[in-house]
Design an enzyme around this catalytic site. Sequence first.
Site, PDB file in Angstrom:
ATOM      1  N   HIS A  41       0.843  -1.207   0.000  1.00 34.15           N
ATOM      2  CA  HIS A  41       0.000   0.000   0.000  1.00 34.15           C
ATOM      3  C   HIS A  41       0.880   1.260   0.000  1.00 34.15           C
ATOM      4  O   HIS A  41       0.576   2.234  -0.681  1.00 34.15           O
ATOM      5  CB  HIS A  41      -0.884   0.046   1.256  1.00 34.15           C
ATOM      6  CG  HIS A  41      -1.879  -1.062   1.354  1.00 34.15           C
ATOM      7  ND1 HIS A  41      -1.795  -2.062   2.295  1.00 34.15           N
ATOM      8  CD2 HIS A  41      -2.992  -1.326   0.626  1.00 34.15           C
ATOM      9  CE1 HIS A  41      -2.819  -2.883   2.158  1.00 34.15           C
ATOM     10  NE2 HIS A  41      -3.556  -2.474   1.150  1.00 34.15           N
ATOM     11  N   LYS A 153      -1.472  -6.775  -7.717  1.00 35.48           N
ATOM     12  CA  LYS A 153      -1.718  -8.081  -7.094  1.00 35.48           C
ATOM     13  C   LYS A 153      -3.175  -8.487  -7.339  1.00 35.48           C
ATOM     14  O   LYS A 153      -3.467  -9.639  -7.594  1.00 35.48           O
ATOM     15  CB  LYS A 153      -1.432  -8.027  -5.606  1.00 35.48           C
ATOM     16  CG  LYS A 153      -1.796  -9.332  -5.001  1.00 35.48           C
ATOM     17  CD  LYS A 153      -1.427  -9.466  -3.573  1.00 35.48           C
ATOM     18  CE  LYS A 153      -2.177 -10.642  -3.021  1.00 35.48           C
ATOM     19  NZ  LYS A 153      -3.571 -10.317  -2.740  1.00 35.48           N
ATOM     20  N   GLN A 157      -9.244  -7.184 -10.341  1.00 35.98           N
ATOM     21  CA  GLN A 157      -9.919  -5.998  -9.799  1.00 35.98           C
ATOM     22  C   GLN A 157      -9.540  -4.747 -10.594  1.00 35.98           C
ATOM     23  O   GLN A 157     -10.385  -3.932 -10.956  1.00 35.98           O
ATOM     24  CB  GLN A 157      -9.541  -5.824  -8.325  1.00 35.98           C
ATOM     25  CG  GLN A 157      -9.934  -4.474  -7.736  1.00 35.98           C
ATOM     26  CD  GLN A 157      -9.696  -4.399  -6.242  1.00 35.98           C
ATOM     27  OE1 GLN A 157     -10.517  -4.872  -5.475  1.00 35.98           O
ATOM     28  NE2 GLN A 157      -8.576  -3.839  -5.821  1.00 35.98           N
TER      29      GLN A 157
HETATM   30  O1  PAF Z   1      -8.321  -3.796  -2.995  1.00 36.65           O
HETATM   31  C1  PAF Z   1      -8.958  -3.383  -2.015  1.00 36.65           C
HETATM   32  O2  PAF Z   1      -8.407  -3.171  -0.920  1.00 36.65           O
HETATM   33  C2  PAF Z   1     -10.453  -3.129  -2.156  1.00 36.65           C
HETATM   34  O3  PAF Z   1     -11.051  -4.062  -2.999  1.00 36.65           O
HETATM   35  C3  PAF Z   1     -10.789  -1.689  -2.597  1.00 36.65           C
HETATM   36  C4  PAF Z   1     -10.259  -1.379  -3.982  1.00 36.65           C
HETATM   37  C5  PAF Z   1     -10.200  -0.705  -1.589  1.00 36.65           C
HETATM   38  C6  PAF Z   1     -12.310  -1.493  -2.624  1.00 36.65           C
HETATM   39  O4  PAF Z   1     -12.887  -1.727  -1.380  1.00 36.65           O
END
Ligand code: PAF
Length: 283
Positions: A41, A153, A157
């Site tokens: 992150h 990762k 998504q």
């Molecule tokens: O990847 C994540 O942590 C979550 O899926 C996100 C993009 C913050 C959406 O809740």
Amino acid sequence: MSDIVKIVRTVHDLRKITAEWRDRGHTIGLVPTMGALHAGHISLVKQAKKKTDRAVVSIFVNPTQFAPNEDLSRYPRDEAGDLKKLLDADTDLVWAPNVAEMYPEGFSTSVRAGSTAKDLEGAFRPHHFDGVTTVCAKLFNQVTPNVAFFGEKDFQQFTVLRQMVRDLDIPVKLIGVPTKRDADGLALSSRNAYLSEAERKIAPALYAVISALAAEVAAGADIPSAVTAAKRKLASAGFAKVDYLEVRDAETLDPAATASGRPLRVLAACWLGKTRLIDNVAV
Ligand code: PAF
């Protein structure tokens, strides 16, 4: 410099600050997270600091992307630890609404994820991506970022969100940031915290197996046989169950039967005990 990071909990307060930034001509970068922050992150925050004038990190454990049998209540939470890491990373603002602020009484609209959501994770976690697209559409409307940063990762998504932004003309640029790994190759993930000591030793085999598979496909191996052999390797390394191990088109996520010259991606999800790990690599 202040010794606490600015934390905002209501859409009203958030809008006041972001409107002021925009009036001054500042660009805004958003890093959406569910907290339990790790070095992966923080690498996204660093990109946001580098590429935009103001880095906003959202922390929201989004209930709509968890199925009733999934780990919402078990999901790791450590707001104090997260805030310290975000202060160290020089984050400009943390957007941390509670569930009632994000989904107020009467909330009933959602964004249905498109074709790239239909299988892989979508097959095992029905409605998951609808929860992700809905919350990200809200985050984009709330924060109004110029750029949003996502870890590769969660490659599917990222692909699903890129499709949503394109399909709905949402004015934000999405940037995918390469996966951060431990020295032994395990992709950093908040869910790694669930692994026992013995499972943690097995876990890096996932990256080793998918990397070897990607190299074989790049060298022209027959994809179905290479995938079957890779699944066997995962089983003998100690992975109890493989949900999927697939070679896909890197843009559409359609199955790739042969190395066609288009960019391909190897994507996998498998179980170590009660923990489900996902990972992916480029071919
Ligand atoms: O990847 C994540 O942590 C979550 O899926 C996100 C993009 C913050 C959406 O809740």
